[in-house]
Motif scaffolding. Structure first.
Motif, PDB file in Angstrom:
ATOM      1  N   ALA A 194       1.673  -8.385   7.212  1.00 31.35           N
ATOM      2  CA  ALA A 194       2.108  -7.021   7.489  1.00 31.35           C
ATOM      3  C   ALA A 194       1.625  -6.134   6.354  1.00 31.35           C
ATOM      4  CB  ALA A 194       3.625  -6.938   7.631  1.00 31.35           C
ATOM      5  N   LEU A 195       1.557  -4.850   6.620  1.00 25.79           N
ATOM      6  CA  LEU A 195       1.148  -3.860   5.616  1.00 25.79           C
ATOM      7  C   LEU A 195       2.346  -2.992   5.289  1.00 25.79           C
ATOM      8  CD1 LEU A 195      -1.324  -2.472   4.108  1.00 25.79           C
ATOM      9  CD2 LEU A 195      -1.353  -0.880   6.047  1.00 25.79           C
ATOM     10  N   ASN A 196       2.676  -2.886   4.018  1.00 29.05           N
ATOM     11  CA  ASN A 196       3.731  -1.971   3.569  1.00 29.05           C
ATOM     12  C   ASN A 196       3.085  -0.643   3.186  1.00 29.05           C
ATOM     13  OD1 ASN A 196       4.991  -1.285   0.440  1.00 29.05           O
ATOM     14  ND2 ASN A 196       6.238  -0.886   2.239  1.00 29.05           N
ATOM     15  N   ALA A 197       3.401   0.410   3.928  1.00 31.71           N
ATOM     16  CA  ALA A 197       2.849   1.734   3.651  1.00 31.71           C
ATOM     17  C   ALA A 197       3.826   2.784   4.163  1.00 31.71           C
ATOM     18  CB  ALA A 197       1.487   1.905   4.316  1.00 31.71           C
ATOM     19  N   ASN A 198       3.826   3.922   3.514  1.00 37.23           N
ATOM     20  CA  ASN A 198       4.690   5.025   3.900  1.00 37.23           C
ATOM     21  C   ASN A 198       3.875   6.110   4.606  1.00 37.23           C
ATOM     22  OD1 ASN A 198       7.197   4.004   2.631  1.00 37.23           O
ATOM     23  ND2 ASN A 198       6.018   4.236   0.743  1.00 37.23           N
ATOM     24  N   GLY A 199       4.559   6.980   5.328  1.00 39.28           N
ATOM     25  CA  GLY A 199       3.862   8.040   6.052  1.00 39.28           C
ATOM     26  C   GLY A 199       3.441   7.585   7.436  1.00 39.28           C
ATOM     27  N   ALA A 237       0.840  -1.206   0.000  1.00 36.42           N
ATOM     28  CA  ALA A 237       0.000   0.000   0.000  1.00 36.42           C
ATOM     29  C   ALA A 237       0.872   1.252   0.000  1.00 36.42           C
ATOM     30  CB  ALA A 237      -0.919   0.000   1.221  1.00 36.42           C
ATOM     31  N   GLY A 238       2.047   1.151  -0.598  1.00 39.75           N
ATOM     32  CA  GLY A 238       2.998   2.256  -0.526  1.00 39.75           C
ATOM     33  C   GLY A 238       2.917   3.242  -1.672  1.00 39.75           C
ATOM     34  N   GLY A 239       1.957   3.059  -2.598  1.00 38.86           N
ATOM     35  CA  GLY A 239       1.845   3.962  -3.746  1.00 38.86           C
ATOM     36  C   GLY A 239       1.231   5.298  -3.379  1.00 38.86           C
ATOM     37  N   GLN A 240       1.217   6.205  -4.349  1.00 38.22           N
ATOM     38  CA  GLN A 240       0.740   7.565  -4.101  1.00 38.22           C
ATOM     39  C   GLN A 240      -0.696   7.805  -4.538  1.00 38.22           C
ATOM     40  OE1 GLN A 240       4.374   9.059  -6.186  1.00 38.22           O
ATOM     41  NE2 GLN A 240       4.505  10.454  -4.462  1.00 38.22           N
ATOM     42  N   ALA A 241      -1.310   6.836  -5.217  1.00 41.28           N
ATOM     43  CA  ALA A 241      -2.734   6.918  -5.618  1.00 41.28           C
ATOM     44  C   ALA A 241      -3.045   8.206  -6.374  1.00 41.28           C
ATOM     45  CB  ALA A 241      -3.628   6.793  -4.385  1.00 41.28           C
ATOM     46  N   THR A 242      -2.190   8.580  -7.320  1.00 40.72           N
ATOM     47  CA  THR A 242      -2.375   9.844  -8.026  1.00 40.72           C
ATOM     48  C   THR A 242      -3.651   9.883  -8.857  1.00 40.72           C
ATOM     49  OG1 THR A 242      -0.934   8.983  -9.779  1.00 40.72           O
ATOM     50  CG2 THR A 242       0.088  10.380  -8.104  1.00 40.72           C
ATOM     51  N   LEU A 259      -5.698  -1.623  11.553  1.00 42.53           N
ATOM     52  CA  LEU A 259      -5.961  -2.949  11.014  1.00 42.53           C
ATOM     53  C   LEU A 259      -5.443  -4.065  11.901  1.00 42.53           C
ATOM     54  CD1 LEU A 259      -4.846  -2.072   7.373  1.00 42.53           C
ATOM     55  CD2 LEU A 259      -7.199  -2.304   8.164  1.00 42.53           C
ATOM     56  N   GLY A 260      -4.710  -3.720  12.954  1.00 45.95           N
ATOM     57  CA  GLY A 260      -4.121  -4.748  13.795  1.00 45.95           C
ATOM     58  C   GLY A 260      -2.951  -5.455  13.148  1.00 45.95           C
ATOM     59  N   LEU A 261      -2.321  -4.811  12.162  1.00 47.95           N
ATOM     60  CA  LEU A 261      -1.180  -5.384  11.461  1.00 47.95           C
ATOM     61  C   LEU A 261       0.049  -4.511  11.658  1.00 47.95           C
ATOM     62  CD1 LEU A 261      -2.715  -6.239   7.954  1.00 47.95           C
ATOM     63  CD2 LEU A 261      -2.466  -7.764   9.916  1.00 47.95           C
ATOM     64  N   PRO A 262       1.251  -5.101  11.664  1.00 50.29           N
ATOM     65  CA  PRO A 262       2.462  -4.280  11.619  1.00 50.29           C
ATOM     66  C   PRO A 262       2.480  -3.467  10.323  1.00 50.29           C
ATOM     67  CG  PRO A 262       2.981  -6.588  12.103  1.00 50.29           C
ATOM     68  CD  PRO A 262       1.538  -6.545  11.703  1.00 50.29           C
ATOM     69  N   VAL A 263       2.886  -2.215  10.405  1.00 49.80           N
ATOM     70  CA  VAL A 263       2.996  -1.348   9.230  1.00 49.80           C
ATOM     71  C   VAL A 263       4.475  -1.082   8.994  1.00 49.80           C
ATOM     72  CG1 VAL A 263       2.389   0.864   8.189  1.00 49.80           C
ATOM     73  CG2 VAL A 263       0.752  -0.297   9.695  1.00 49.80           C
ATOM     74  N   ILE A 264       4.975  -1.509   7.837  1.00 47.69           N
ATOM     75  CA  ILE A 264       6.400  -1.381   7.524  1.00 47.69           C
ATOM     76  C   ILE A 264       6.588  -0.446   6.335  1.00 47.69           C
ATOM     77  CG2 ILE A 264       7.161  -3.557   8.547  1.00 47.69           C
ATOM     78  CD1 ILE A 264       6.785  -4.915   5.873  1.00 47.69           C
ATOM     79  N   GLY A 321       8.500  -1.995  -1.771  1.00 48.33           N
ATOM     80  CA  GLY A 321       7.612  -2.635  -0.808  1.00 48.33           C
ATOM     81  C   GLY A 321       7.932  -4.106  -0.629  1.00 48.33           C
ATOM     82  N   VAL A 322       8.292  -4.770  -1.727  1.00 47.60           N
ATOM     83  CA  VAL A 322       8.711  -6.169  -1.642  1.00 47.60           C
ATOM     84  C   VAL A 322       9.938  -6.287  -0.746  1.00 47.60           C
ATOM     85  CG1 VAL A 322       9.630  -8.130  -2.939  1.00 47.60           C
ATOM     86  CG2 VAL A 322       7.725  -6.797  -3.882  1.00 47.60           C
ATOM     87  N   LEU A 323      10.905  -5.401  -0.932  1.00 47.60           N
ATOM     88  CA  LEU A 323      12.116  -5.433  -0.107  1.00 47.60           C
ATOM     89  C   LEU A 323      11.790  -5.186   1.362  1.00 47.60           C
ATOM     90  CD1 LEU A 323      15.164  -5.582   0.271  1.00 47.60           C
ATOM     91  CD2 LEU A 323      15.282  -3.135  -0.294  1.00 47.60           C
ATOM     92  N   ALA A 324      10.940  -4.215   1.635  1.00 50.35           N
ATOM     93  CA  ALA A 324      10.555  -3.950   3.026  1.00 50.35           C
ATOM     94  C   ALA A 324       9.913  -5.194   3.643  1.00 50.35           C
ATOM     95  CB  ALA A 324       9.587  -2.764   3.083  1.00 50.35           C
ATOM     96  N   GLY A 325       9.077  -5.876   2.869  1.00 53.88           N
ATOM     97  CA  GLY A 325       8.454  -7.098   3.348  1.00 53.88           C
ATOM     98  C   GLY A 325       9.460  -8.206   3.587  1.00 53.88           C
ATOM     99  N   MET A 326      10.430  -8.340   2.680  1.00 57.18           N
ATOM    100  CA  MET A 326      11.480  -9.342   2.842  1.00 57.18           C
ATOM    101  C   MET A 326      12.287  -9.094   4.118  1.00 57.18           C
ATOM    102  SD  MET A 326      13.133  -9.659  -0.943  1.00 57.18           S
ATOM    103  CE  MET A 326      12.620 -10.871  -2.151  1.00 57.18           C
ATOM    104  N   ASP A 327      12.655  -7.829   4.333  1.00 58.67           N
ATOM    105  CA  ASP A 327      13.447  -7.494   5.524  1.00 58.67           C
ATOM    106  C   ASP A 327      12.662  -7.812   6.792  1.00 58.67           C
ATOM    107  OD1 ASP A 327      15.668  -6.661   4.081  1.00 58.67           O
ATOM    108  OD2 ASP A 327      15.112  -4.542   4.122  1.00 58.67           O
TER     109      ASP A 327
END
Length: 201
Positions: A47-52, A9-14, A59-64, A77-83
Motif C-alpha cells: 500500500a502507499l501512504n500519502a495525503n491529499g 509518501a506522506g511528506g511535504q517535499a519542501t 500505481l495500482g496500489l491502495p492509497v492510505i 504513516g507507520v500507524l496508517a499502514g498498521m491500521d
C-alpha cells in the motif's frame, strides 16, 4: 506470512519545492516505480501512504492517508499502514521511503531476522549529520523498519500525545537495528541535486 509493505509518501517535499518526489522521473521511470519493483518481491501485499488526492497516483496500489492530522511525521504513516494491515490480518508491516529507490533487495529478510514482536530499524555505519545515531554509533534510517501491528494502539496514543521522533518510540519497545553494509542503499532524493546524483547511482 510475509509482512505487508507500506511505502511512505506522506511528506511535504519542501526541499524539492513541494509535490510528490516519488513521481519524479528517474532513468525512464518514476522514482516510485523503482521503489515498487524493489519492494514487491519481498512482501505479501503493498500500500502507499500519502495525503491529499489519491487520484494523482496510478500505481495500482491502495492509497492510505495519515489518520493523525497535521503532518505528524513518518510515524503517522507507520500507524496508517498498521491500521490498514490489521484489516488484512497481517502481523507486521515493513515501511520504505518513496524517495529512496536503491534500498536493499534483502531488506525485509534482514529486518525480520532481528526478531518478531519488536520494531526493527535499518541502520548503517558511517557519518551523517541528518540521520539518527544509536548508542552503538550506527546511523538509523527510521523510515525503513519492521513494525508489529499489535503495537498500533500504543503508537496512536503516543502520536496523539505529540510524539514525533521515531527512535524514542522504538527504543521504548526494545527496538533493534538490522545493519546493512552500503550506506548508499538508503540514499534519498530531497533536492534537485539529489535527483541528478540518483541518475548517476
Amino acid at each position: 506470512m510475509k509482512p505487508i509493505g507500506v511505502i511512505l509518501a506522506g511528506g511535504q517535499a519542501t526541499r524539492m519545492g513541494g509535490g510528490d518526489k516519488g513521481l519524479l522521473p528517474l532513468k525512464g521511470a518514476r522514482v516510485l516505480d523503482h521503489v515498487i519493483a524493489r519492494l514487491r518481491p519481498q512482501v505479501g501485499a503493498m500500500a502507499l501512504n500519502a495525503n491529499g488526492d489519491a487520484g494523482r497516483f496510478d500505481l495500482g496500489l491502495p492509497v492510505i492517508p495519515d489518520s493523525i492530522p497535521g503532518f505528524a511525521g513518518p510515524l503517522a504513516g507507520v500507524l496508517a499502514g498498521m491500521d490498514w494491515a490489521a484489516g488484512q490480518g497481517a502481523e507486521s508491516i515493513v515501511t520504505v521511503a518513496a524517495d529512496t529507490p536503491f534500498f536493499p533487495t534483502d531488506l525485509v529478510a534482514r529486518l525480520s531476522a532481528e526478531g518478531s514482536g519488536i520494531p526493527v530499524l535499518a541502520a548503517t555505519k558511517g557519518e551523517a549529520q541528518t540521520k539518527s545515531k544509536s548508542k552503538s554509533g550506527l546511523i538509523r534510517h527510521p523510515t525503513f523498519g519492521l513494525w508489529p501491528v499489535a503495537l498500533r494502539d500504543d503508537l496512536r496514543a503516543a502520536l496523539n500525545e505529540g510524539l514525533k521522533k521515531v527512535v524514542l518510540w522504538t527504543d521504548k519497545h526494545g527496538g533493534r537495528e538490522a545493519v546493512f553494509p552500503d550506506e548508499n542503499a538508503f540514499f534519498n532524493i530531497n533536492t534537485p541535486e539529489d535527483l541528478i546524483r540518483a541518475e548517476g547511482l
